[in-house]
Design a protein around this motif. Structure first.
Motif, PDB file in Angstrom:
ATOM      1  N   THR A  53      -4.946  51.715  43.108  1.00 47.26           N
ATOM      2  CA  THR A  53      -6.115  50.836  42.990  1.00 47.26           C
ATOM      3  C   THR A  53      -6.027  49.891  41.796  1.00 47.26           C
ATOM      4  OG1 THR A  53      -7.245  52.561  41.733  1.00 47.26           O
ATOM      5  CG2 THR A  53      -7.661  52.490  44.106  1.00 47.26           C
ATOM      6  N   VAL A  54      -5.028  50.066  40.931  1.00 47.97           N
ATOM      7  CA  VAL A  54      -4.857  49.207  39.757  1.00 47.97           C
ATOM      8  C   VAL A  54      -4.062  47.965  40.172  1.00 47.97           C
ATOM      9  CG1 VAL A  54      -3.843  49.049  37.457  1.00 47.97           C
ATOM     10  CG2 VAL A  54      -4.953  51.150  38.180  1.00 47.97           C
ATOM     11  N   PRO A  55      -4.548  46.754  39.865  1.00 50.34           N
ATOM     12  CA  PRO A  55      -3.819  45.538  40.237  1.00 50.34           C
ATOM     13  C   PRO A  55      -2.412  45.503  39.626  1.00 50.34           C
ATOM     14  CG  PRO A  55      -6.035  44.999  39.503  1.00 50.34           C
ATOM     15  CD  PRO A  55      -5.824  46.451  39.217  1.00 50.34           C
ATOM     16  N   GLU A  56      -1.505  44.887  40.338  1.00 47.62           N
ATOM     17  CA  GLU A  56      -0.091  44.831  39.944  1.00 47.62           C
ATOM     18  C   GLU A  56       0.111  44.186  38.575  1.00 47.62           C
ATOM     19  OE1 GLU A  56       3.818  45.602  40.086  1.00 47.62           O
ATOM     20  OE2 GLU A  56       2.444  46.198  41.662  1.00 47.62           O
ATOM     21  N   ILE A  57      -0.743  43.234  38.206  1.00 49.66           N
ATOM     22  CA  ILE A  57      -0.575  42.540  36.930  1.00 49.66           C
ATOM     23  C   ILE A  57      -0.652  43.518  35.750  1.00 49.66           C
ATOM     24  CG2 ILE A  57      -3.014  41.964  36.694  1.00 49.66           C
ATOM     25  CD1 ILE A  57      -2.117  39.313  35.409  1.00 49.66           C
ATOM     26  N   PHE A  58      -1.418  44.586  35.890  1.00 48.71           N
ATOM     27  CA  PHE A  58      -1.548  45.550  34.802  1.00 48.71           C
ATOM     28  C   PHE A  58      -0.450  46.605  34.812  1.00 48.71           C
ATOM     29  CE2 PHE A  58      -6.001  44.205  35.549  1.00 48.71           C
ATOM     30  CZ  PHE A  58      -6.136  43.492  34.383  1.00 48.71           C
ATOM     31  N   ARG A  59       0.384  46.593  35.860  1.00 51.53           N
ATOM     32  CA  ARG A  59       1.451  47.579  35.953  1.00 51.53           C
ATOM     33  C   ARG A  59       2.810  47.001  35.611  1.00 51.53           C
ATOM     34  NH1 ARG A  59       1.002  49.917  41.662  1.00 51.53           N
ATOM     35  NH2 ARG A  59      -0.579  48.416  42.116  1.00 51.53           N
ATOM     36  N   GLU A 105       1.493  59.304  28.438  1.00 53.86           N
ATOM     37  CA  GLU A 105       1.671  59.935  29.741  1.00 53.86           C
ATOM     38  C   GLU A 105       0.418  59.775  30.596  1.00 53.86           C
ATOM     39  OE1 GLU A 105       2.042  64.425  31.606  1.00 53.86           O
ATOM     40  OE2 GLU A 105       2.509  64.112  29.496  1.00 53.86           O
ATOM     41  N   VAL A 106      -0.747  59.970  29.995  1.00 48.96           N
ATOM     42  CA  VAL A 106      -1.999  59.832  30.726  1.00 48.96           C
ATOM     43  C   VAL A 106      -2.220  58.377  31.126  1.00 48.96           C
ATOM     44  CG1 VAL A 106      -4.514  60.060  30.562  1.00 48.96           C
ATOM     45  CG2 VAL A 106      -3.035  61.840  29.630  1.00 48.96           C
ATOM     46  N   SER A 162      -0.504  53.792  37.226  1.00 53.64           N
ATOM     47  CA  SER A 162       0.320  53.835  38.433  1.00 53.64           C
ATOM     48  C   SER A 162      -0.507  54.102  39.689  1.00 53.64           C
ATOM     49  CB  SER A 162       1.412  54.892  38.289  1.00 53.64           C
ATOM     50  OG  SER A 162       0.842  56.171  38.181  1.00 53.64           O
ATOM     51  N   ALA A 163      -1.817  54.224  39.545  1.00 51.41           N
ATOM     52  CA  ALA A 163      -2.690  54.431  40.701  1.00 51.41           C
ATOM     53  C   ALA A 163      -2.658  53.203  41.607  1.00 51.41           C
ATOM     54  CB  ALA A 163      -4.116  54.710  40.241  1.00 51.41           C
TER      55      ALA A 163
END
Length: 80
Positions: free
Chosen positions: A35-41, A25-26, A32-33
């Motif tokens: 500032t995180v690049p899309e590749i990591f999401r 969950e954390v 999902s922030a």
């Protein structure tokens, strides 16, 4: 501010002060922030077993074992 006030009471035991959260969950909340690049999401990242950076297989031919951590990480525990 509207609404009722909530009175917080201190907890005596240090172990009871910690709020236990599900690690997934954390991690999901952090990834999902904006500032995180899309590749990591993305849903799932797959890496080739012999990738030079993220590879996870033993480098010995026909060995199906995963590479061991530490010491370079190129061989499994059997072939070290």
């Amino acid at each position: 501010m509207s609404g009722d006030l909530v009175v917080l009471t201190p907890v005596a035991s240090p172990t009871e002060r910690r709020v236990s959260r599900d690690r997934l969950e954390v991690l999901s909340a952090l990834l999902s922030a904006p500032t995180v690049p899309e590749i990591f999401r993305s849903e799932l990242m797959r890496f080739d077993p012999f990738d030079p950076v993220y590879g996870w297989r033993c480098r010995v031919v026909d060995c199906p074992a995963p590479a061991a951590h530490g010491g370079g990480g190129l061989l499994c525990t059997i072939h070290r």
